[in-house]
Structure formats: C-alpha cells, structure tokens
Design a protein around this motif. Structure first.
Motif, PDB file in Angstrom:
ATOM      1  N   UNK A 161       0.840  -1.203   0.000  1.00 16.51           N
ATOM      2  CA  UNK A 161       0.000   0.000   0.000  1.00 16.51           C
ATOM      3  C   UNK A 161       0.870   1.246   0.000  1.00 16.51           C
ATOM      4  N   UNK A 194       0.970   4.067  -2.862  1.00 22.56           N
ATOM      5  CA  UNK A 194       0.888   5.495  -2.580  1.00 22.56           C
ATOM      6  C   UNK A 194       1.956   6.280  -3.335  1.00 22.56           C
ATOM      7  N   UNK A 212      -1.780   9.871   4.793  1.00 20.89           N
ATOM      8  CA  UNK A 212      -2.987   9.388   4.128  1.00 20.89           C
ATOM      9  C   UNK A 212      -3.084   7.879   4.068  1.00 20.89           C
ATOM     10  N   UNK A 213      -1.960   7.187   4.246  1.00 20.36           N
ATOM     11  CA  UNK A 213      -2.009   5.726   4.140  1.00 20.36           C
ATOM     12  C   UNK A 213      -1.559   5.064   5.441  1.00 20.36           C
ATOM     13  N   UNK A 234      -3.716   6.202   8.876  1.00 21.97           N
ATOM     14  CA  UNK A 234      -5.056   5.609   8.944  1.00 21.97           C
ATOM     15  C   UNK A 234      -5.033   4.090   9.109  1.00 21.97           C
ATOM     16  N   UNK A 235      -4.024   3.436   8.508  1.00 21.27           N
ATOM     17  CA  UNK A 235      -3.975   1.980   8.593  1.00 21.27           C
ATOM     18  C   UNK A 235      -3.572   1.493   9.983  1.00 21.27           C
ATOM     19  N   UNK A 294      -9.265  -1.255   8.695  1.00 20.95           N
ATOM     20  CA  UNK A 294     -10.118  -2.426   8.608  1.00 20.95           C
ATOM     21  C   UNK A 294      -9.273  -3.687   8.519  1.00 20.95           C
ATOM     22  N   UNK A 295      -8.048  -3.526   8.051  1.00 20.10           N
ATOM     23  CA  UNK A 295      -7.147  -4.672   7.952  1.00 20.10           C
ATOM     24  C   UNK A 295      -6.167  -4.711   9.113  1.00 20.10           C
TER      25      UNK A 295
END
Lengths: 308, 373
Positions: free
Chosen positions: A204, A208, A221-222, A225-226, A306-307
């Motif tokens: 991911x 990006x 942004x990645x 949040x993850x 979510x992961x």
C-alpha cells in the motif's frame, strides 16, 4: 428406551459454555477481588467523615466530596471553589496529554524503524525496547534526577563547554516530569504501534508512491489511517498511567509540580483526610473513564484500519 | 461485465502512449542475479508482455520501470529521457499491483481519485475524471462503496481505474489477473485490450500465463533466468521459437533431433533420427549445421496408418480435452511424440485409434522448425 439426540447435543453445548466460564474464573476472581472490591471500599470511604488521626469515622458525610470541588475558609466559613484541586487536576490531564503526544512523536518512528527491519533483527530491537522494564521505575526516576540536577552531568557538561554560566534549573519543573514520564511510558507506545505497523501491507505504501504521494502524503494518508488501532491502543496505555502517575512527579516534580496522584497521597498521609483522598480517587477514575469514552468514540467512528 | 456498451473517453483517446527503453539493465539482490543484461524497446501505444516462469526477473524488471527498484547497472528511458534516478512519484507511470493494493480505508471513488489528488488537481477535475473512470470500468454508482466490500473482479477494475485516472504515459500491470477465476480472467483479458485501445496508453503486462500473453499482446518478451530469450509477436514466438526454452515454455511442443544435409534459403533438408528425410524452417538469426533440434507443434501433426506417415510408433495414452484429444505416440527411436486432433461431433467412432496399436505420424514440411541452439 429412546434417547433424544438433540437433547444430548444441547446438554453438551451447555456444558461447554459452563466449562469456558470456568476457564475465565481465575481472571474474573482476580478482577473482582483486586479491583472492584477495593474500589467499592474507596467509594464507601468517600462518603464517611474523617477521623482525627487519619482513618474514618463510621458516619455518613458528604464533606469529602464537598472538599473536592469547594473549600471552606477556616476563619469565616465562606465557601469558594477549590482552585488548588482544579488546577492540579487540569495540570495532570495536561501533562498526561503532552506525555502521550511526546510518546507518539518519539514512538512512531521507532516502531516504524523496527517494523521495517528483517524479521530476524526485529526481535532484537523489540528486546532492546523492553530492557528498561528490567529496572524499577523508582530507580530510573532517581537516575534521571541525578542527571538533570543543578550539579548533575548535563549541567556540568554544558558549563564545562562554556555554553552556560549558571546551571539551568531542570529538576522540579514540568520539563523534568514530562521527561521522566515520556521516558518511562515510551515502550508502552512503541509495542502496540509496532504490532500495528508489522501487519501493515507495505505494498500500500508502494501504491501510494506510485500514485504521486510524497513521503508526508504516504504517512498521513495511508500509514497513519492503517495503524490507527495501534495509535489508539498505545495512547490509552500511556495516557491512563500517566494521568495517575505518582512516582515520577514525586521524584522529579518535587513539591511544585504536583499531579493528582500526589494530591491523593497527601490526603491519606499528612492531610489525614481519608474521605477527601477517597473522593479524589473516585474523581480520577471518572475523569479517566470520560477521556477513554471520548477517545474511543472519536477514533472508532472513522473505522480506519479495517485490515489492522 | 456488460458487453456491447462501448465507452469512448475523449480525453483518453487524445493520450499518447510513452515509449520505454531499457538499456543494459542488470539487477543483483545480494548474490542473486535477478535481471541479467536486458535491453528492450517498448513502442508507443503497444500492449507489451513480459512472459516467463516465476523467478525469471519479469516482475523485477517491471518494478525498475515503476521506480520501486533501482537497476544495479543500465538505464531506463521514458520517451527517450533517462528516468533511472527518479522516484516512483516522479515518474508518469502507474502500476496495477498483483493483489491490487487498494487502500482499504478509502472508498472506491477516493481510491480512483488518489493519484490526481496527490498531483494537486482541483476537486472539480478529480470528480469528473473519477466519474469517467467509473464508467470506463463499469462501476457507475459504486463510487461511495468501501473497496473491502467489492468482489475480486470489481476490485481488479478499481485498481485499473485508479492506475489509469492520472493518465500515465505507461501503465504497468503485474500479473493482474492471476487472482481471478478462469471465466472472469477471460472477460478481463478482453476488457484490458479494450481499455488499452481506448486510452492509447502503452501497457506493459507481466504474466507467467502463456495463453494470456499470446491472446492479448502486440509483442511478447519471453524471459528466463534474468534474460530475454526472444522478443516478437505472438505468432512469431509460437511458430518460430528461437530456442528450446521458448519452444518448451510456449504451448506444447515435440522435440526431434536430426542432421542437416543441405540448406536452401531459409529452409533446410535434414535426416531425422528415425531415418526419414524432411525439410524444416531455419531460425531467424542463425544457420545451424550438423546435428540440430527441431520442434513440431502437436496440432501440426496427424495420425495415419503405420507406414503411411513420416515416422511410425506405438500409440500410448489418449487424453480427452473436450475441444480436442491428445494422442501420445512412442516413436520407434524411443522419443515420445504428441499429436493433437480437434474433436468433432461428426467424427466416426469406427476409425478411432486404439492404445497399443501400431500407428504412423505425419506432418507437413512447414510444420517443423529448427532451433538456434
């Protein structure tokens, strides 16, 4: 005699559920005996009258709770807000919050660094992070005190180098308390952050970069949040003990940089006002609960990771 | 996927696909030579495929075009300009990742618009392109859905739309269809060809599936052990494989050995180990003499009664494949030879060959192709 297979199945299921309860029984017993029980005693004491030499008189009184929020003048009996208590509670929340923020700022790069090592070297770095736990917190606090006091190594070095002419007053300031708490609670931030980052799919991150994001864009942004679940867990693990921190402000904050933990200790000690101490303790628990509720609600809603 | 509905995007058709030049590319990971001196030119608007078994270096090559890996040696050119030193976010090249790598915390539309947003395009433009892209990949009305709730095929199309949205000069696709089931894969193959034609973007496609490569590509580079073995159209590679590896990797092949007796133009007359004399095509770049290996595709040969064909043997296994049947023949000189026959409903069961019987194999002179090595 016909045997009802379904009845046997239900019976077995019921037994299984009962067995699982049995498995959790030791933990439940500990929680009730060591946490809920004493807390009930504290709540009870907060509604009793203070004894003359500490202890309590077995008489119902709201004086303890009254004194948490208000103070009565000793001479004319006029009632005013208990400014000292509010300012100490506010200081405690503020210092705990800044500590959490500092731990996040220092802990995130550390956790990211560890998570991007090869699996073999990761365990070594994690091991190094946990080393401070081997030494008692009190001893580590005194070590910091030794380093930053006026005749301590930091001031000595700075003065020898000629950078300063008089020692900088670091001990017994908010700086000292923040330094101590950040140092002590940092591993509690690094470990959950690492657990989240370790699960992060670094493809991911590549995606990006491929889509023209800068390093900062990829981070905000990645990555953030993850790994939000890790940030939430780490922040709670740091904030809660930092708010009720007692040893660090006592050793490094002295009498000036009090936190709520020290105030409570004062009531049970020199103050000889157990009901007030008990009421302050309950108030602290309530503050922590509110902060947690607020935090979980506001970070849970965005549903990031979510992961995760 | 809806068929028939053809979307044409004006902005898309105006695009000009970039060219990629790979000059003497080498990549070493420790002691492992992943890519060993690759030189390739990928043309504008081309559907170019890197084909090879896993570990052949095709993905590493793709990642060097994207900028995720830097070549140990050599240069990467985009439209003639050296981009070897640029970061991935500085290259007008986008990637469709093998497992899509969609951002799970963003919606379909946010995923597709991510690249344009990072490029600092105004909101109105991002919105318009995202709407176009949703149409292009038949996901209208799904913009607000979380990507985690989409099916594999839908995620695949979001990944495509996300990579196409910033209008890259070159689109890189890293085994994008490998996670899909057969039927979906077939329809996505058609879909990819359509998208490539409509957008005019150069596609560089990585796959280990030779059938996928043959049906989709304008040109194919067959790779093995970090090297490019052959570059050409599907027909060139299938009909005139350069070497044993390519012949073996692409499709099913029979290998025979023989001795060249004389050559005439691009054809040679040779004597097979079985004693028969045949003529065969010579490879493009070499004129071998003496003992050579030649290849014959199973569908270019046929079964006849013993003695009537080029070679004789005993019929072994018969494998039914639905559209056709494979007959395994043990030739008299000890080699195995496969003959493929198309099945037809009208085919009489009476003359069906039987296992264990003597049988002849016949092939036309054009069927045999001599290998370089």
């Amino acid at each position: 005699m016909a045997i009802d297979a379904r009845q046997i199945g239900e019976e077995r299921q019921r037994k299984e559920i009962r067995d699982r309860w049995l498995l959790s029984a030791p933990a439940l017993f500990l929680i009730v005996a060591a946490s809920v029980g004493p807390l009930a005693i504290v709540v009870l004491y907060s509604f009793l009258a203070p004894g003359n030499y500490g202890d309590v008189k077995w008489a119902f009184s709201t004086e303890g709770w009254f004194n948490v929020f208000l103070s009565r003048d000793i001479f004319d009996g006029t009632v005013s807000l208990a400014d000292a208590h509010f300012s100490i509670i506010w200081r405690s929340v503020k210092l705990a919050f800044i500590t959490t923020l500092l731990c996040l700022i220092f802990g995130f790069p550390t956790a990211y660094f560890i998570a991007t090592r090869t699996p073999h070297t990761r365990s070594l770095w994690l091991f190094l992070v946990t080393i401070p736990f081997w030494t008692n917190m009190l001893i580590r606090a005194f070590a910091i005190q030794e380093a930053i006091r006026s005749e301590g190594i930091v001031n000595t070095v700075l003065m020898t180098l000629g950078l300063i002419s008089t020692p900088i007053q670091m001990l017994f300031t908010d700086f000292a308390v923040l330094l101590g708490m950040t140092y002590v609670f940092l591993p509690l931030m690094v470990l959950p952050l690492y657990a989240s980052l370790e699960k992060l799919d670094f493809r991911l991150v590549e995606a990006g970069y491929d889509l023209y994001a800068s390093r900062f864009g990829v981070l905000t942004r990645i990555v953030v949040p993850m790994v939000r679940p890790g940030i939430v867990a780490g922040s709670i693990l740091v904030f809660v003990p930092a708010l009720s921190s007692y040893v660090i402000p006592r050793v490094l904050g002295g009498g000036k940089a009090l936190m709520i933990g020290n105030l409570i200790e004062l009531q049970f000690g020199q103050g000889r006002n157990w009901p007030l101490g008990a009421a302050l303790s309950v108030a602290l628990v309530v503050v922590v609960l509110f902060v947690l509720l607020f935090y979980v609600r506001n970070t849970g809603k965005s549903g990031g990771g979510a992961h995760g | 996927m809806k068929n028939g509905e053809r979307m044409t995007i004006s902005r898309a058709t105006a695009a000009h696909g970039g060219t990629i030049g790979l000059h003497g590319i080498k990549k070493r990971f420790g002691s492992f030579q992943a890519v060993d001196d690759v030189t390739l030119d990928i043309r504008s608007n081309e559907f170019f495929t890197l084909l090879g078994p896993s570990g052949c270096g095709k993905t590493t090559l793709l990642r060097m075009i994207a900028g995720f890996e830097l070549p140990t040696e050599g240069r990467v050119l985009l439209d003639g300009a050296d981009i070897s030193g640029l970061l991935p976010n500085q290259r007008p090249v986008n990637t469709v990742f093998q497992n899509y790598a969609l951002f799970p915390h963003l919606s379909v539309a946010e995923n597709i618009g991510f690249g344009l947003k990072m490029l600092g395009r105004p909101k109105s433009e991002v919105g318009a392109v995202v709407a176009d892209m949703l149409k292009l990949v038949h996901l209208e009305g799904r913009g607000d859905h979380p990507v985690t709730q989409l099916s594999g095929g839908q995620q695949q199309r979001v990944a495509l739309a996300r990579a196409l949205a910033p209008r890259p000069k070159v689109l890189l696709l890293d085994e994008p269809l490998s996670a899909l089931d057969l039927k979906l894969r077939k329809s996505m193959q058609i879909e990819l060809k359509r998208l490539q034609a409509e957008t005019g973007i150069t596609f560089v496609f990585v796959t280990h599936d030779q059938e996928e490569a043959l049906t989709m590509s304008d040109r194919i580079a067959v790779m093995s052990e970090g090297q490019v073995r052959q570059v050409g159209t599907a027909r060139e590679i299938y009909d005139r494989p350069a070497d044993r590896f390519v012949a073996d990797f692409i499709g099913e092949t029979n290998f025979l050995t023989g001795t060249v007796e004389r050559t005439e133009g691009r054809r040679a007359t040779l004597r097979l180990a079985t004693g028969a004399t045949i003529t065969a095509g010579l490879p493009d770049t070499a004129t071998p003499s003496g003992a050579v290996t030649l290849v014959i595709r199973p569908e270019h040969a046929d079964l006849v009664t013993a003695g009537a064909g080029t070679m004789d043997g005993t019929l072994g296994d018969i494998v039914y494949f639905g559209t056709d049947t494979h007959y395994h023949v043990h030739l008299d000189d000890g080699t195995d030879f496969i003959v493929r026959r198309q099945n037809s409903r009208a085919g009489s069961e009476g003359d069906a060959p039987e296992t264990g019987h003597r049988i002849g194999v016949r092939f036309s002179d054009n069927a045999a192709q001599i290998l370089k090595d």
